[in-house]
Design a protein around this motif. Structure first.
Motif: not given
Length: 370
Positions: A113-120, A171-180, A334-342
């Motif tokens: 198993e490979v854990i990925c974050f949605d959206p990916w 998403t353009g999200y930049v993870a925080t130092e705490e998260e990483l 559309p976001g569902n190209v990158f995600s389980q959600h539409d």
């Protein structure tokens, strides 16, 4: 020709999401294209000159598999200065996609198993499938933050890899130092490999870039020149990590890609010496402009890095909204190209200002249809 010739793994790789978008876009007359996942500026002149010089000098044959010595030495010095890990080794890959394929193929057994974050990023799922693994998705909606409790709960005896991407596409999200830091230490505690895809690392607007390798010296980092220096078509990346893993990736590269294109490696050496701060500042300005124009009308989370906005559709599904946008000559994904959600759609602001202004005009019209 019989369909039984096709390997079973290929039926698990679905390209229909992107295909449907471009089928819809086929009849567009004057498209406003905000779909492209690459810089809109040209490759720097000194990089192009170095490529031409290498070709003219006859540097058109194979290089050693791990890369030309001058580029290896320059990258190794850069990485050593940043991390000071005694066992961290680097090699040159045929694009970051090549680096990702080599890393996953080296680490993942069938059934892992490979854990990925949605959206990916769309390639993660398919490269994991190619390696025989299964993607386990962690939902990050609505704000796209990394929830370490969810990661811990997702880890099973079959978990082999956690794949992290910050700044994130789409998403353009930049993870925080705490998260990483938490993610790095959790991977270390659980004896799970951590791959950090850092291709957008120079494009951080609201907080500085941080790599999880800072807290976990076993982290495998994938990076490259494609986004930072507008070299997407030249296929040049690099990877670094613990030597015993990198050696296995180099061995696999020898029997797949052979090496990155040698003339392009010389261009990469020039790219390392090229200042791109003006391009980063330009995308920062464009990001600010897009948020200023759309932020009061749309729900936009993330958007602190890379060159994407991942926007919640104000009505209908993400796919329905995108279909209407395309009918209005605006090409977005559309976001569902990158995600389980539409529920969302991706806009790239890697475009000229007049193109962005036209796109904003359409999006302002469309939000009022809800």
């Amino acid at each position: 020709m019989s369909d039984r010739w096709i390997a079973d793994r290929m039926h698990k790789i679905d390209a229909s999401g992107i295909r449907k978008v471009f089928d819809l876009a086929a009849n567009m007359q004057s498209p406003i294209n905000l779909s492209i996942g690459q810089p809109h500026f040209d490759t720097p002149a000194e990089v192009k000159q170095a490529l031409c010089d290498a070709v003219q000098a006859g540097r058109n044959v194979y290089s050693q598999t791990q890369g030309i010595k001058p580029l290896l030495e320059a990258l190794q010095a850069q990485v050593a200065q940043e991390y000071d890990h005694s066992d961290r080794q680097i090699f040159v890959t045929s694009g970051t996609s090549g680096g990702l394929m080599l890393a996953l193929s080296t680490l993942v057994n069938p059934g892992d198993e490979v854990i990925c974050f949605d959206p990916w990023f769309v390639m993660y799922k398919h490269l994991t499938t190619l390696a025989g693994g299964t993607v386990k998705l962690i939902d990050t909606y609505p704000d796209f933050r990394i929830d370490l409790n969810k990661v811990r709960e997702a880890i099973t005896p079959r978990t082999k890899v956690i794949l992290c991407n910050s700044p994130c596409n789409p998403t353009g999200y930049v993870a925080t130092e705490e998260e990483l830091k938490g993610l790095a230490l959790l991977a270390k505690e659980q004896d799970v490999a951590l791959i950090s895809d850092e291709i957008y690392r120079v494009f951080c607007y609201d907080r500085p870039f941080v790599s999880p390798a800072r807290w976990n010296d076993q982290t495998i980092v994938i990076d490259g020149f494609s986004k930072s220096h507008s070299m997407t078509g030249l296929r040049l990346g690099w990877a670094h990590g613990p030597a015993h893993i990198i050696q296995q990736m180099i061995k696999l590269q020898q029997f797949t890609f052979v090496c990155a294109p040698q003339p392009v490696q010389w261009a990469g050496l020039a790219a390392l010496k090229t200042d791109i701060s003006d391009r980063v500042a330009e995308y920062h300005r464009k990001r600010d402009m897009m948020l200023r124009e759309l932020g009061g009308l749309y729900d936009i989370q993330g958007a602190s890095g890379a060159f994407y906005l991942f926007i919640k559709a104000p009505w209908g599904t993400g796919s329905e909204f995108v279909a209407e946008a395309i009918r209005n000559e605006l090409l977005i994904i559309p976001g569902n190209v990158f995600s389980q959600h539409d529920t969302h759609f991706r806009v790239s602001f890697a475009a000229e200002d007049d193109t962005l202004a036209k796109g904003v005009e359409v999006l302002k019209r469309l939000v009022r249809r809800g």
